[in-house]
Motif scaffolding. Structure first.
Motif, PDB file in Angstrom:
ATOM      1  N   MET A   7      51.192  43.030  41.996  1.00 61.53           N
ATOM      2  CA  MET A   7      51.121  43.697  40.903  1.00 61.53           C
ATOM      3  C   MET A   7      49.759  43.774  40.243  1.00 61.53           C
ATOM      4  SD  MET A   7      54.938  42.466  38.884  1.00 61.53           S
ATOM      5  CE  MET A   7      56.142  42.188  39.819  1.00 61.53           C
ATOM      6  N   PHE A  65      47.812  45.417  36.892  1.00 62.71           N
ATOM      7  CA  PHE A  65      47.656  45.798  35.851  1.00 62.71           C
ATOM      8  C   PHE A  65      46.295  45.957  35.077  1.00 62.71           C
ATOM      9  CE2 PHE A  65      51.842  43.680  35.559  1.00 62.71           C
ATOM     10  CZ  PHE A  65      52.459  44.911  35.828  1.00 62.71           C
ATOM     11  N   ILE A 104      38.017  50.191  40.702  1.00 62.97           N
ATOM     12  CA  ILE A 104      37.735  49.134  41.475  1.00 62.97           C
ATOM     13  C   ILE A 104      38.598  48.793  42.657  1.00 62.97           C
ATOM     14  CG2 ILE A 104      35.756  48.385  40.134  1.00 62.97           C
ATOM     15  CD1 ILE A 104      37.571  45.998  39.526  1.00 62.97           C
ATOM     16  N   LYS A 133      27.858  47.221  35.558  1.00 61.33           N
ATOM     17  CA  LYS A 133      29.315  47.584  35.083  1.00 61.33           C
ATOM     18  C   LYS A 133      30.290  46.370  35.061  1.00 61.33           C
ATOM     19  CE  LYS A 133      32.052  52.069  35.518  1.00 61.33           C
ATOM     20  NZ  LYS A 133      31.860  53.244  36.006  1.00 61.33           N
ATOM     21  N   PHE A 174      33.615  44.155  35.312  1.00 62.89           N
ATOM     22  CA  PHE A 174      35.169  44.149  35.198  1.00 62.89           C
ATOM     23  C   PHE A 174      35.462  42.884  35.060  1.00 62.89           C
ATOM     24  CE2 PHE A 174      34.002  48.170  36.960  1.00 62.89           C
ATOM     25  CZ  PHE A 174      34.963  48.935  36.471  1.00 62.89           C
ATOM     26  N   VAL A 207      38.516  40.470  36.087  1.00 67.61           N
ATOM     27  CA  VAL A 207      39.539  40.511  36.903  1.00 67.61           C
ATOM     28  C   VAL A 207      40.239  39.140  37.000  1.00 67.61           C
ATOM     29  CG1 VAL A 207      40.109  40.874  39.435  1.00 67.61           C
ATOM     30  CG2 VAL A 207      38.365  42.172  38.354  1.00 67.61           C
ATOM     31  N   MET A 209      39.286  45.940  32.307  1.00 65.14           N
ATOM     32  CA  MET A 209      40.218  44.773  32.398  1.00 65.14           C
ATOM     33  C   MET A 209      41.278  44.780  33.552  1.00 65.14           C
ATOM     34  SD  MET A 209      40.934  43.697  28.428  1.00 65.14           S
ATOM     35  CE  MET A 209      39.771  43.593  27.057  1.00 65.14           C
ATOM     36  N   VAL A 210      41.219  43.967  34.360  1.00 65.60           N
ATOM     37  CA  VAL A 210      42.222  43.766  35.587  1.00 65.60           C
ATOM     38  C   VAL A 210      43.196  42.615  35.478  1.00 65.60           C
ATOM     39  CG1 VAL A 210      42.656  44.219  37.886  1.00 65.60           C
ATOM     40  CG2 VAL A 210      40.576  45.574  36.595  1.00 65.60           C
ATOM     41  N   PHE A 211      44.313  42.607  35.397  1.00 65.36           N
ATOM     42  CA  PHE A 211      45.289  41.576  35.515  1.00 65.36           C
ATOM     43  C   PHE A 211      45.916  41.769  36.845  1.00 65.36           C
ATOM     44  CE2 PHE A 211      44.679  42.090  30.895  1.00 65.36           C
ATOM     45  CZ  PHE A 211      43.812  40.952  30.668  1.00 65.36           C
ATOM     46  N   CYS A 212      45.878  40.742  37.761  1.00 67.02           N
ATOM     47  CA  CYS A 212      46.600  40.913  38.993  1.00 67.02           C
ATOM     48  C   CYS A 212      47.243  39.463  39.430  1.00 67.02           C
ATOM     49  CB  CYS A 212      45.709  41.232  40.052  1.00 67.02           C
ATOM     50  SG  CYS A 212      44.141  40.208  40.111  1.00 67.02           S
ATOM     51  N   GLY A 213      47.786  39.642  40.399  1.00 64.22           N
ATOM     52  CA  GLY A 213      48.258  38.303  41.240  1.00 64.22           C
ATOM     53  C   GLY A 213      47.216  37.949  42.272  1.00 64.22           C
ATOM     54  N   SER A 214      46.967  38.918  43.282  1.00 64.90           N
ATOM     55  CA  SER A 214      46.161  38.413  44.509  1.00 64.90           C
ATOM     56  C   SER A 214      44.806  39.489  43.853  1.00 64.90           C
ATOM     57  CB  SER A 214      46.549  38.748  45.852  1.00 64.90           C
ATOM     58  OG  SER A 214      45.577  39.301  46.686  1.00 64.90           O
ATOM     59  N   GLU A 247      43.017  40.745  46.388  1.00 66.32           N
ATOM     60  CA  GLU A 247      42.426  41.052  47.907  1.00 66.32           C
ATOM     61  C   GLU A 247      42.207  42.564  47.599  1.00 66.32           C
ATOM     62  OE1 GLU A 247      45.817  41.002  51.010  1.00 66.32           O
ATOM     63  OE2 GLU A 247      46.918  40.113  49.118  1.00 66.32           O
ATOM     64  N   ILE A 248      42.576  43.295  46.581  1.00 65.93           N
ATOM     65  CA  ILE A 248      42.358  44.939  46.704  1.00 65.93           C
ATOM     66  C   ILE A 248      41.253  45.326  45.729  1.00 65.93           C
ATOM     67  CG2 ILE A 248      44.669  45.564  47.711  1.00 65.93           C
ATOM     68  CD1 ILE A 248      45.151  46.577  44.874  1.00 65.93           C
ATOM     69  N   ILE A 249      40.664  44.133  45.331  1.00 65.17           N
ATOM     70  CA  ILE A 249      39.441  44.464  44.229  1.00 65.17           C
ATOM     71  C   ILE A 249      38.366  44.809  44.985  1.00 65.17           C
ATOM     72  CG2 ILE A 249      38.146  43.499  42.470  1.00 65.17           C
ATOM     73  CD1 ILE A 249      41.115  44.040  41.834  1.00 65.17           C
ATOM     74  N   ARG A 250      37.416  45.908  44.863  1.00 63.40           N
ATOM     75  CA  ARG A 250      36.119  46.217  45.304  1.00 63.40           C
ATOM     76  C   ARG A 250      35.450  46.503  44.371  1.00 63.40           C
ATOM     77  NH1 ARG A 250      35.897  51.478  48.572  1.00 63.40           N
ATOM     78  NH2 ARG A 250      36.844  52.170  46.671  1.00 63.40           N
ATOM     79  N   THR A 251      34.489  45.548  44.139  1.00 63.31           N
ATOM     80  CA  THR A 251      33.068  45.715  43.347  1.00 63.31           C
ATOM     81  C   THR A 251      31.777  45.106  44.332  1.00 63.31           C
ATOM     82  OG1 THR A 251      33.469  43.366  42.559  1.00 63.31           O
ATOM     83  CG2 THR A 251      34.114  45.206  41.103  1.00 63.31           C
ATOM     84  N   GLU A 260      34.470  41.181  50.248  1.00 65.01           N
ATOM     85  CA  GLU A 260      33.021  41.775  51.107  1.00 65.01           C
ATOM     86  C   GLU A 260      31.850  41.796  50.600  1.00 65.01           C
ATOM     87  OE1 GLU A 260      34.247  45.342  52.797  1.00 65.01           O
ATOM     88  OE2 GLU A 260      36.171  44.472  53.759  1.00 65.01           O
TER      89      GLU A 260
END
Lengths: 180, 180
Positions: free
Chosen positions: A112, A114, A120, B79, B81, B83, B112-117, B119-123, B138
């Protein structure tokens, strides 16, 4: 295993049904599909700001028909992440997670996300009903039909009208042509 | 403008100070840095599970020294973020957003990004205190020193010991050598 970012509002959660129902409760006026087709959300639903801030708005949203069955099947073949714009309405965060856990127990908290903007997020595939999210995305894109995008040309995105269609495109066709 | 993903716990929010203080309140035992150096979080803080579920744990976390001033300067050139892994503890979501808005009012909800993993964040850049997040990333990586990672070789990541050091590396050195 390919990764997919699946949007929530308007793709899994039928927030437009919520807006229509709450608009009727507040005004006695029934918003019909023809009247709101092609309108931006805030034009179609003048009470949107009030309704999204109503406790329970996100937690009690109905499901988009077919979403549960199709996502279960897709989940077996792809690494599914639910990526939802939520930080604009901080109360929605916990409501959205509770809603997801209730309706999609096979989606773990690790899958998940949010956020505010989706710029990004990197996955192989994105499913969304908003051009602003799909246009900035580099992977394969599916535009989920909703009244607000119905009149627009999908451009480079593949328009899909239902979860049945998505499951067919993502699972059945891939099985039939595994090299595709 | 380059994008940066900045971790929250252990990088902006001093959750380890929270664990140490709450451990002392619960047991009368003061955990000193030497005793917990190199230990995994759940080894260093045996009451972690209880404490992270305590209402207010995330909302009342102290700031990592220098974070506010440094991030303000970095924010003007990148910029930024935020995370944060948060969905493991659903209550933390709203607390974390409230904490960020209070201490970093220049970070909007869009960032703002609130996640579990992650692994799909790209900056372009990631700042984190956990190898699991940096190793899968990466782009350019900064390992923020905390007791749990202090004994490990940083590998391909650049180890930084403070926000002053980060601001120097990301802003001052870039200004001095704009072509770098």
């Amino acid at each position: 295993m390919k990764t997919i970012a699946v949007d929530m509002d308007g793709v899994l959660a039928d927030v437009y049904r919520q807006f229509i129902d709450m608009h009727f409760q507040d005004t006695g006026e029934h918003l019909v599909a023809e009247a709101i087709r092609g309108l931006k959300e805030r034009e179609a639903f003048p009470l949107l700001e009030k309704h999204v801030h109503t406790p329970g708005f996100f937690e009690n949203a109905p499901l988009i028909p077919g979403a549960k069955e199709a996502l279960q099947v897709i989940h077996e073949r792809y690494k599914v992440f639910i990526v939802s714009a939520a930080t604009e309405f901080p109360r929605s965060l916990q409501e959205k997670q509770a809603w997801l856990s209730r309706h999609f127990p096979f989606i773990s908290w690790q899958r998940m996300v949010f956020c505010g903007s989706k710029e990004i997020i990197r996955t192989d595939i994105m499913i969304d009903d908003h051009f602003k999210n799909l246009d900035a995305f580099e992977g394969e894109t599916y535009l989920f039909t909703q009244p607000h995008n119905e009149n627009a040309s999908p451009g480079r995105h593949l328009r899909v009208g239902s979860w049945q269609e998505l499951a067919r495109l993502l699972v059945t066709d891939v099985k039939a042509h595994p090299e595709g």
